[in-house]
Design a protein around this motif. Structure first.
Motif, PDB file in Angstrom:
ATOM      1  N   VAL A 174     -31.869  39.883  31.660  1.00  0.00           N
ATOM      2  CA  VAL A 174     -32.732  40.032  32.924  1.00  0.00           C
ATOM      3  C   VAL A 174     -31.838  39.616  33.965  1.00  0.00           C
ATOM      4  CG1 VAL A 174     -34.734  39.052  34.264  1.00  0.00           C
ATOM      5  CG2 VAL A 174     -34.869  39.389  31.772  1.00  0.00           C
ATOM      6  N   LYS A 175     -31.669  40.661  35.034  1.00  0.00           N
ATOM      7  CA  LYS A 175     -30.802  40.364  36.100  1.00  0.00           C
ATOM      8  C   LYS A 175     -31.787  40.245  37.592  1.00  0.00           C
ATOM      9  CE  LYS A 175     -27.131  40.095  33.664  1.00  0.00           C
ATOM     10  NZ  LYS A 175     -26.515  39.094  33.299  1.00  0.00           N
ATOM     11  N   ILE A 176     -31.464  39.660  38.481  1.00  0.00           N
ATOM     12  CA  ILE A 176     -32.563  39.592  39.718  1.00  0.00           C
ATOM     13  C   ILE A 176     -31.511  39.338  40.702  1.00  0.00           C
ATOM     14  CG2 ILE A 176     -34.468  38.304  40.774  1.00  0.00           C
ATOM     15  CD1 ILE A 176     -35.515  37.172  38.151  1.00  0.00           C
ATOM     16  N   SER A 177     -31.761  40.206  41.831  1.00  0.00           N
ATOM     17  CA  SER A 177     -30.927  40.338  42.900  1.00  0.00           C
ATOM     18  C   SER A 177     -31.756  40.491  44.347  1.00  0.00           C
ATOM     19  CB  SER A 177     -29.854  41.344  42.854  1.00  0.00           C
ATOM     20  OG  SER A 177     -30.633  42.726  42.792  1.00  0.00           O
ATOM     21  N   SER A 182     -31.668  31.062  40.564  1.00  0.00           N
ATOM     22  CA  SER A 182     -30.100  30.630  39.950  1.00  0.00           C
ATOM     23  C   SER A 182     -30.185  29.403  38.900  1.00  0.00           C
ATOM     24  CB  SER A 182     -29.441  30.314  41.284  1.00  0.00           C
ATOM     25  OG  SER A 182     -29.903  29.100  41.767  1.00  0.00           O
ATOM     26  N   GLN A 189     -35.268  49.296  35.544  1.00  0.00           N
ATOM     27  CA  GLN A 189     -35.228  48.865  36.920  1.00  0.00           C
ATOM     28  C   GLN A 189     -36.468  48.750  37.631  1.00  0.00           C
ATOM     29  OE1 GLN A 189     -31.886  50.143  39.284  1.00  0.00           O
ATOM     30  NE2 GLN A 189     -33.470  50.598  40.779  1.00  0.00           N
ATOM     31  N   ASN A 236     -30.539  36.947  28.983  1.00  0.00           N
ATOM     32  CA  ASN A 236     -28.943  37.841  29.389  1.00  0.00           C
ATOM     33  C   ASN A 236     -29.441  39.105  29.925  1.00  0.00           C
ATOM     34  OD1 ASN A 236     -27.363  35.566  28.600  1.00  0.00           O
ATOM     35  ND2 ASN A 236     -27.171  36.452  26.715  1.00  0.00           N
ATOM     36  N   GLN A 270     -34.436  43.758  43.565  1.00  0.00           N
ATOM     37  CA  GLN A 270     -34.249  44.416  42.279  1.00  0.00           C
ATOM     38  C   GLN A 270     -34.481  43.592  41.185  1.00  0.00           C
ATOM     39  OE1 GLN A 270     -30.266  46.456  40.989  1.00  0.00           O
ATOM     40  NE2 GLN A 270     -31.249  47.785  41.799  1.00  0.00           N
ATOM     41  N   VAL A 271     -34.983  43.988  40.101  1.00  0.00           N
ATOM     42  CA  VAL A 271     -35.152  43.167  38.783  1.00  0.00           C
ATOM     43  C   VAL A 271     -34.647  44.392  37.501  1.00  0.00           C
ATOM     44  CG1 VAL A 271     -36.439  41.961  37.153  1.00  0.00           C
ATOM     45  CG2 VAL A 271     -36.838  41.473  39.549  1.00  0.00           C
ATOM     46  N   LEU A 272     -33.458  44.005  36.934  1.00  0.00           N
ATOM     47  CA  LEU A 272     -33.157  44.686  35.969  1.00  0.00           C
ATOM     48  C   LEU A 272     -33.612  44.046  34.437  1.00  0.00           C
ATOM     49  CD1 LEU A 272     -29.696  45.834  37.028  1.00  0.00           C
ATOM     50  CD2 LEU A 272     -31.817  47.219  36.761  1.00  0.00           C
TER      51      LEU A 272
END
Length: 253
Positions: free
Chosen positions: A37-40, A29, A60, A35, A53-55
């Protein structure tokens, strides 16, 4: 032992545990991620953690986990043992990645992915569509200018199928050797590595430039549409090879 020493030792122990158990979710966080790259689904610590998950753009990755070697930090680098998915996932891999101010080093990397993951939303010339599965094996990669300083590895394409407005080309299995030449990534193959009668190499250069120097001859294993298209490459030489040459931007990029 004096009270001051006990307090000092207790404080050091507290810091060690604080760093060792620092939540990976908090670190992610706070990290200045691009921008795209999204990590959840992050869990564990910065030393041993995972993400569900890593976008990366439209691509994906699932079940990404890591182990961070603390001793590497003393040398000013982050040594990560990375794992992506498992054999049940279409996209999976494992390797050792080292990050430092001088760039990225990769060792013993294996990465498997289907063509749609690698190409993403790239629009290829002549309405070309590519199907197949790809396996990348890298023994050693050291980042340099423009791409690499050192590279040794292979790429395997299994059940490769290329279709475009000119025909359908079931190309089968193709093996490619990877190396580094003057900072450029060299991709090479010969007739012992494919059944298509292709020998030659391609250079991936800076600014998405691509240079191909190869040749191809007719073989029994070639699909009909490919055999019929060979004459468009030019005049064949005395050994029956047609030239393949290209220099420009990478198609679709």
């Amino acid at each position: 032992m004096s009270l001051v020493k006990k307090i000092a030792i207790g404080f050091v122990v507290y810091l060690v545990f604080l760093v060792a158990l620092f939540p990976a979710s908090v670190a992610v966080s706070l990290a200045p991620l691009p921008n795209m790259v999204k990590i959840s689904g992050v869990s564990g610590s910065v030393w041993s953690g995972s993400a569900e998950q890593v976008l990366i753009g439209q691509r994906q990755l699932e079940l990404v986990s890591w182990e961070l070697n603390p001793w590497g930090l003393l040398l000013g680098k982050a040594d990560l043992d990375l794992t992506v998915g498992n054999r049940a996932h279409a996209v999976n891999g494992k390797g050792l990645v080292s990050l430092s101010t001088s760039g990225v080093d990769i060792e013993q990397l294996r990465f498997d992915a289907p063509s749609e993951f690698l190409l993403g939303n790239s629009r290829l010339p002549f309405r070309t569509q590519v199907e197949g599965n790809f396996s990348l094996i890298v023994q050693q990669l050291t980042q340099g200018t423009s791409w690499c300083e050192q590279l040794s590895g292979k790429m395997f394409a299994q059940q490769l199928q290329v279709n475009n407005q000119f025909g359908k080309y079931p190309l089968g299995d193709v093996e490619l050797g990877l190396s580094c030449v003057d900072g450029n990534i060299k991709i090479a193959t010969d007739e012992t590595m494919n059944a298509l009668g292709v020998s030659g190499s391609a250079l991936l250069k800076d600014k998405s430039q691509f240079q191909v120097s190869a040749k191809i001859r007719e073989t029994d294993a070639q699909p009909k549409d490919l055999k019929q298209a060979l004459s468009f490459l030019g005049k064949k030489d005395s050994q029956g090879y047609y030239p393949i040459s290209y220099q420009g931007r990478i198609p679709g990029m």
